[in-house]
Design an enzyme around this catalytic site. Sequence first.
Site, PDB file in Angstrom:
ATOM      1  CD  GLU A 269      26.716  37.605  49.354  1.00 35.49           C
ATOM      2  OE1 GLU A 269      27.602  38.425  49.660  1.00 35.49           O
ATOM      3  OE2 GLU A 269      26.802  36.871  48.353  1.00 35.49           O
TER       4      GLU A 269
ATOM      5  CB  SER B 260      48.191  29.090   8.241  1.00 31.41           C
ATOM      6  OG  SER B 260      48.912  27.879   8.300  1.00 31.41           O
TER       7      SER B 260
END
Length: 778
Positions: free
Chosen positions: A83, A343
């Site tokens: 980090e 559908s």
Amino acid sequence: MLSWLIRYRFTLLALLGLLLLPFLVVFYRGLGTIREFQRTRPMEAATIFDRDGNLLGTLGESGAFVAIQEIPDTLLNAIVAVEDSRFYHHWGIDVVGVVRALYVNLRARRAVQGASTITQQLAKNMFLHPARTVARKIEELILAVLLEMRYSKAEILELYLNTIYFGEGAWGIESASRGYFGKTVSDLTLAESALLAGLPRAPSVLSPYRNLELAKERRAVVLNRMVTVDMISEAAAEQGKREEITLVRRTGGRARYFMDWIQSQLIQQFGETVVFTSGLRVHTSLDQSMQKIAEDVFINQEQQGALVSLDPRTGQVMAFVGGRNYVESQFNRATTAKRQPGSAIKPIIYAAALKEGWQVNSIVEDIPREYAGYQPDNFQEQFWGPITMKHAMALSLNNAAVWTLNEIGVSTGFDYAQRVGLGLVNDDRHLALALGGLTEGVSTLQMAGAYLPFANGGTYFEPHAILRIVDYQGTVLFEPPEQPIRVLTPQQAYLMTDMLSAVMETGTGRNIEIEHPSAGKTGTTNQQIDLWFIGYTPDLVTSVYMGNDDREPLDGFGGTVAGPIWAEFMNRSLAHQTPRNFPIPQVILTDILIDIFSGLLANEGCEFTELDAFIVGTEPTRLAPCAEPPKLRVRPRPTPPEPEPQPEPEPQPEPEPQPEPEPEPEPEPEPEPEPEPEPEPEPEPDSILPIDPENNNGRPGTLPRAPTPDPDEPILPVPPDEPDTPQPPPCTNVEDPSLNENLESLHERDDNICAALTQKTVLMNKKTRGTPGNILSA
């Protein structure tokens, strides 16, 4: 120059003060923020309540605040290495890191490297909104400097590890350690520390519960970074990469998928630290009784799937299931999984047609066609020819839907789908949209929202569950604004309900057992990979999706797999309510008998009919051809010429007495033939069937053989082959003797007319069981 500076020194000082004023304000406010944090420090995660104010649960694991002395050096080093490797060499802002990141990003022409320090991340997570703005970035830098002035490096790292979010509801390093590995943080190994250190970059994406391989790759990145900055040896790194990841078995609980969805929304709006440390109180719309029913319905399913149920009046979520078992899989299929709707998207296309002025009896063409290389198919290649839009909806006919979209325009259907929240992309602007052929797909939550206007009179609400958010002091932080969007008129919405009710009565959903008046639509994709049923009553709209995560086909169809799950949930959820019909808006006519092949008025003489609803003034006024009485025109029989008088015979010796001829002899009628044996019962010859695709003439006819019916499709009437029955000769053998004379006259004038009339007469006699009077009257 010096004289100029002296002359304008007060002006320059004023300008400098104005420039520094915002920074001074932010600096002063930052001091107050840090003091308030030291005084209160609530450290309580958000609490979630249902629609009645009952507790659902608390987000995240309740981890204890651990001192830095209890955190192993391997974990501290892993966090710093990945980090902020220069953490111990800067005062909150890493100028070297900023320059390096700027250079890398300029070379790549995109943002590939960040320059935020651990101190900046702590300031952002603890005190700031996650929105990325220039003002927020300036405030973040000032707060980082203040934190460095107020706390030591060890204290900053301790605060960071105890307030950072590690994913899966784990706030703080102790919570993460227990949540992932079931052990206290002091017992973590190097490999486990590296895995946890890699999570804060993207907790949801890198979670080993969601993507174990990606989590392993991120762990390797952290270990390699530790080698680069001389924190561990290469041998230790390789050993850490080979270590197996043993995770704690996740526990379930009520509405876990729903809680995860709420958590993701809160983090997006407020940031992880606020969500897990500020004591928020979140009131939601979830109905716990319906939620229990939904989870009970899903828990024993063989396939994965999702269910979302909405209140049609508000769009609020009543029940929410993202999978059959949260312990087995935390992947949320209700919101995250994007699937092809098949559908189930056809009602969206037909709704767009209604907005263009079409009616439920508008004739659409279910005929095989090719559109610029695209040729849709119907199930088992059965085609009905020109039929009403309602009948095409009920039977889910593919070619009719594509033809309709082509007629109204792809953009018209696409725009309506966007308005009801389906989130299509530009690549979806094609005719396959009518059959659910989408680039990315849609979620179960989106499909439920798209059907809301059909159930509530034409209004779309974005589906939502958060009703109110308050802080730990009771101050209201958020209430969703009501933003209804009118997409259909109440009359158009009712016409959609009229068509979708036919799906339940005679169409692909006819076998779904529902105890309330309902409307809905099935959906089945190619190879039966995704199965859907979306349906509604006046009180509830529910979307059900079923499908395997590995995309393996399922056994069944939307109406046979997803439909029964929908029906069980709806029947149990609405068991305490009295069934009620859909309200009929003004200027609507209902139950008008229509011939499906012409869209005109029908009667008992029409074989294929439907009951349609119409907006007053749009109903048909003409009779369908099948409803009109057939006209039989018989030409008058010409008067036969009088016979010439016969000469008297010569007298013969002893002649036999001869009778004198009649003056106007009439020809004796031909004797009636012997009655033929009655044949076996045969179907009526006027039965109308889907047309044969090999004979695309637009007229219904019998297919070569009876196809195997699709359980998801209505069974079509296919008559058996007629036995070979000898036809009577032209204009003879008619069962009514009184007609033979007329028919004989027709035979003299036109053999073709005579033959056709004879055949029609025989057939009509059979149909009326030998009542000759009906032939002439018809």
